[in-house]
Design a protein around this motif. Sequence first.
Motif, PDB file in Angstrom:
ATOM      1  N   TYR A  59       0.830  -1.196   0.000  1.00  0.00           N
ATOM      2  CA  TYR A  59       0.000   0.000   0.000  1.00  0.00           C
ATOM      3  C   TYR A  59       0.875   1.261   0.000  1.00  0.00           C
ATOM      4  N   GLU A 107      -8.321  -2.599  -4.920  1.00  0.00           N
ATOM      5  CA  GLU A 107      -7.893  -1.608  -3.916  1.00  0.00           C
ATOM      6  C   GLU A 107      -6.960  -0.578  -4.556  1.00  0.00           C
ATOM      7  N   LYS A 108      -7.245  -0.233  -5.818  1.00  0.00           N
ATOM      8  CA  LYS A 108      -6.247   0.557  -6.550  1.00  0.00           C
ATOM      9  C   LYS A 108      -6.001   1.939  -5.952  1.00  0.00           C
ATOM     10  N   GLU A 109      -6.959   2.421  -5.171  1.00  0.00           N
ATOM     11  CA  GLU A 109      -6.736   3.719  -4.522  1.00  0.00           C
ATOM     12  C   GLU A 109      -5.638   3.627  -3.457  1.00  0.00           C
ATOM     13  N   LYS A 110      -5.269   2.408  -3.054  1.00  0.00           N
ATOM     14  CA  LYS A 110      -4.254   2.249  -2.000  1.00  0.00           C
ATOM     15  C   LYS A 110      -2.838   2.112  -2.558  1.00  0.00           C
ATOM     16  N   ASN A 165      -6.663  -8.470  -6.430  1.00  0.00           N
ATOM     17  CA  ASN A 165      -6.744  -7.809  -5.125  1.00  0.00           C
ATOM     18  C   ASN A 165      -6.312  -6.340  -5.238  1.00  0.00           C
TER      19      ASN A 165
END
Length: 273
Positions: free
Chosen positions: A106, A132-135, A128
């Motif tokens: 992240y 959660e690409k904003e992370k 995965n």
Amino acid sequence: MKGNNIYKPVKAKVREVIDESPTIKSFVLEPERKFYFKTGQFIEVALDGIGEAPFTPSSSPLIAEQLEVTVMKTGHVTEKMHQMQGGETVGIRGPFGRGYPLEKLYGKEVLIIGGGCGFAPLRSLLYNLEAEKEKIKKVTFCYGSKNPKECIYEPYIQKLRNINEFEVMRTVDDADETWTEEVGVATVLLDKVDVNINESVAVVVGPPIMMKFSVQKLEEMGYPDKKIYLSMEKNMSCAVGKCGHCMMGEYFVCKDGPVFRYDEIKDKPDIWK
Ligand SMILES: Cc1cc2nc3c(=O)[nH]c(=O)nc-3n(C[C@H](O)[C@H](O)[C@H](O)COP(=O)(O)OP(=O)(O)OC[C@H]3O[C@@H](n4cnc5c(N)ncnc54)[C@H](O)[C@@H]3O)c2cc1C
Ligand code: FES
């Protein structure tokens, strides 16, 4: 891991068999109850009267109703799996071991290097990260295979190429007239990647020789060993740290791995065997 007893096989129906390449098939499995795993963990697939073998699910860990394994035909169990048409019942045990340390990815640029069937566990990781690409800052995925026919998951590659945060680079050892991407072993792609090494973590999965040369190249590029993660495959039997088949130095690959940080294992005997 909610609800899974790792010692007890769960029955799973083979819902679909997908031809990925001349040597690789994916099996969509529907367990009789929800089956939770973390990306990079592995399961044991048991065929009645035949045997059991470890595979890392290639599907999204965020879906518990169905999971997928992608299997290269190499011997007894995998040969029998390749004969399945769909509709059969298999047993699945797990999940086992330590998967990818998502929390270490992240906020970073993630450089992923995959070879051959090593794309299987990496697809689960990519699903995965996609969710959660904003992370994450960005993902650069370098994939090498023997030839264009052995390049798996073509539709998923096309999907990833349409996501801003994801870049996919591919190479084959032997090209044909249909191939328009790079030619050469997987490490040739590392000469072309655009990554900020200080902000980046690398993940490598593939045949041992490919992992060995990829790690060497990453070190030359300036990656510290602590920022390189590898998924190791050793011959396994019990999968729960009892039989010692999978030992690498003091580590049980089934329990302490299969994902390791390179500095943890670099001095262990036979790491590339
Ligand atoms: C944690 C883990 C995850 C894995 N994930 C996948 C996956 O997602 N997809 C996939 O196709 N394969 C995966 N493998 C490898 C897979 O488990 C083996 O190919 C399988 O066990 C071979 O079983 P078999 O009965 O068909 O072959 P066998 O008849 O047992 O053996 C055939 C040949 O393969 C070799 N072999 C057996 N097991 C392994 C192994 N674990 N690693 C390397 N060589 C082996 C044998 O030494 C022999 O030369 C994984 C292995 C591990 C340990
Ligand atoms: S497979 Fe038995 S100890 Fe790891």
